[in-house]
Design a protein around this motif. Structure first.
Motif, PDB file in Angstrom:
ATOM      1  N   SER A 160      47.705  39.804  44.084  1.00  0.00           N
ATOM      2  CA  SER A 160      48.376  41.071  44.393  1.00  0.00           C
ATOM      3  C   SER A 160      48.639  41.204  45.882  1.00  0.00           C
ATOM      4  O   SER A 160      49.685  41.724  46.297  1.00  0.00           O
ATOM      5  N   ARG A 423      52.500  41.670  36.229  1.00  0.00           N
ATOM      6  CA  ARG A 423      51.853  42.977  36.230  1.00  0.00           C
ATOM      7  C   ARG A 423      51.024  43.193  34.967  1.00  0.00           C
ATOM      8  O   ARG A 423      49.923  43.742  35.012  1.00  0.00           O
ATOM      9  N   PHE A 426      47.867  41.166  35.224  1.00  0.00           N
ATOM     10  CA  PHE A 426      46.944  41.879  36.111  1.00  0.00           C
ATOM     11  C   PHE A 426      46.329  43.071  35.388  1.00  0.00           C
ATOM     12  O   PHE A 426      45.156  43.398  35.582  1.00  0.00           O
ATOM     13  N   SER A 497      47.596  49.144  38.528  1.00  0.00           N
ATOM     14  CA  SER A 497      47.695  48.140  39.583  1.00  0.00           C
ATOM     15  C   SER A 497      46.401  47.439  39.769  1.00  0.00           C
ATOM     16  O   SER A 497      45.345  47.938  39.457  1.00  0.00           O
TER      17      SER A 497
END
Length: 499
Positions: A160, A423, A426, A497
């Motif tokens: 990230s 994403r 993650f 996130s």
């Protein structure tokens, strides 16, 4: 009077030597048996290093900790402060100011309690490696699970950070060159830039033998984020609401503007104290990920000068408190600047202010420096996990130390270069690793490692640890449910996130 003080001191040293004699013998047994002790011997001492012994202490590591408390605070604060800080304003916009502050306080306190459990567990067995705690609690499977979770989470965090470098650094260079559009040159290619940054900056820092030496770069990284906060507070009074349109808008920004047209300016530019919408459920995962630093706690503890649980807990409390303040300021002023227009990544929202604004340019550059200098700190626990799994009985060797760092950086760079959007990956990793590292593993380690003759299973401390671990499982199921719901509804993936 001086003679009386001297006599009292000598008497205290004699008592200290007597009280810790069994602890020294137990430490020798641990070194001979590969950091493993029985519960009966583990109960004989409660601290890593006797404070009053006159002889040189036996260390649990291959070097003596020399990092000061201040440098340790810088390192742990830098480990806490991840890319998740850029999503906090978005989280506040979906909860309201009051709910966000309450949740932020709760998560910060739970994170501090989690570190307390981790340090207490380590104190009973004299182990300062997360993976070895897993081995002590559940044998080899526990060691493997702990190492895998740490590796996956920190690889996701490193990725990230490099994603920010990949997409933000070309924009910074473009703004420095006063270009409205990319000129297609190699120095505007994010893939080349992350390779250059990895080789010239990250790798040399990652090759350091001791994590404590990174306290200087961590301090500089935090200074960059302080500048980011100052600029954010200043821009709060400079950016108009609603936002003006500058030149070519991105596709994502056009979608946001089309939604804003359905609201009045008063609705869109008014801060909300309480808000509930479909995205509110993502706030807890975002906040939890923002406080994950547990893989770095024990390595930092290992290198702390005069290490005790109380001293390391002080490092953790100061770091968490400092990050709490930074997170609150970032979320509050980011939200009060853009209100309902704030996007999932705060830096991207600033693109919709004047793209050539010099202050904004410096802010983006400061954030880039901060995340770049955080990568080596995050890499250390992964390398330690690999060494604990594959080379636990081996002495330190520079070649192995270097090769592991290079291989890890190559893998992360390839992941960032060839996977255009990870994403969702993650999201899955974060939804499983964050609750495991914050809630589940520290709670289970405490219940399994602390001897029942010291604290029975029905004691208040162990009941709290069990509830803490159970809350982690609930949190994991909740996070995964939100992600799968997003996938099934076709919203384009989870907005959770990474760290």
């Amino acid at each position: 009077m001086e003679l009386e003080k001297l006599s009292a001191t000598e008497e205290g040293e004699m008592l200290g030597n007597g009280n810790h004699l069994s602890g020294l013998n137990t430490e020798k047994m641990m070194l001979n048996e590969g950091f493993e002790t029985t519960e009966s011997t583990a109960a004989e001492f409660d601290e890593f290093l006797p404070q009053h012994a006159t002889k040189k202490q036996i260390k649990f590591t291959d070097f003596e900790g020399k990092t000061s408390l201040g440098m340790s605070v810088f390192n742990l604060s830098n480990a806490i402060m991840g890319s998740g800080i850029l999503g906090l304003a978005y989280a506040m916009s979906n909860t309201g100011i009051v709910v966000f502050v309450i949740l932020l306080i709760c998560i910060a306190m739970l994170s501090a309690y989690s570190i307390h459990l981790l340090l207490r567990s380590a104190g009973f067995v004299g182990i300062r490696a997360y993976e070895q705690l897993g081995h002590k609690a559940f044998g080899q499977p526990g060691k493997i699970v702990a190492a895998v979770i740490i590796s996956l989470h920190n690889i996701g965090a490193m990725s990230s950070y490099l994603y920010i470098v990949k997409y933000e650094l070309p924009l910074v260079i473009q703004a420095f060159l006063l270009l409205r559009e990319s000129n297609g040159m190699w120095y505007m290619n994010g893939n080349y830039l992350i390779l250059i940054v990895s080789i010239l900056i990250i790798l040399p820092l990652a090759l350091m033998r001791q994590l404590g030496y990174l306290g200087y770069t961590s301090g500089f990284s935090l200074s960059c984020m302080v500048f980011f906060l100052i600029a954010l507070v200043y821009k709060r009074f400079q950016v108009p609401c609603p936002l003006p349109v500058y030149g070519n808008e991105t596709q994502h920004s056009q979608i946001v503007y089309s939604k804003i047209e359905n609201h009045t300016i008063e609705e869109e530019c008014t801060a909300k104290l309480f808000t509930i919408n479909p995205q509110t459920a993502y706030t807890i995962p975002i906040l939890a990920f923002a406080f994950v630093c547990h893989p770095e706690v024990l390595p930092i503890y290992t290198e702390l000068r005069s290490p005790t649980k109380l001293r390391m807990q002080r490092v953790a409390n100061i770091s968490i408190a400092a990050m709490f303040v930074m997170y609150l300021i970032t979320a509050l002023f980011g939200y009060l600047t853009f209100y309902g227009s704030v996007e999932t990544e705060l830096l991207h929202t600033f693109n919709r202010v004047d793209p050539l604004d010099r202050l904004i340019l410096c802010v983006r550059l400061a954030v880039l420096i901060a995340v770049t200098l955080t990568v080596p700190v995050v890499l250390f626990p992964i390398r330690r996990a690999i060494q604990q799994l594959l080379f636990a009985k081996k002495e330190f060797h520079w070649l192995r130390h270097t090769v592991i760092a290079i291989v890890l950086l190559i893998c992360v760079n390839l992941l960032v270069i060839f996977v255009p959007n990870i994403r969702d990956i993650f999201g899955i990793i974060g939804a499983t690793s964050a609750p495991s590292l914050i809630f589940i593993l520290p709670g289970l380690f405490y219940v399994r490692i602390v001897p029942n003759d010291r604290e029975p299973l029905k004691s208040r401390s162990k009941i709290q640890a069990i509830i803490f671990a159970a809350a982690g499982f609930i949190f994991m199921i909740m996070s995964l449910s939100f992600i799968f719901k997003d996938w099934s509804s076709g919203d384009g993936g989870s907005r959770i996130s990474g760290h």
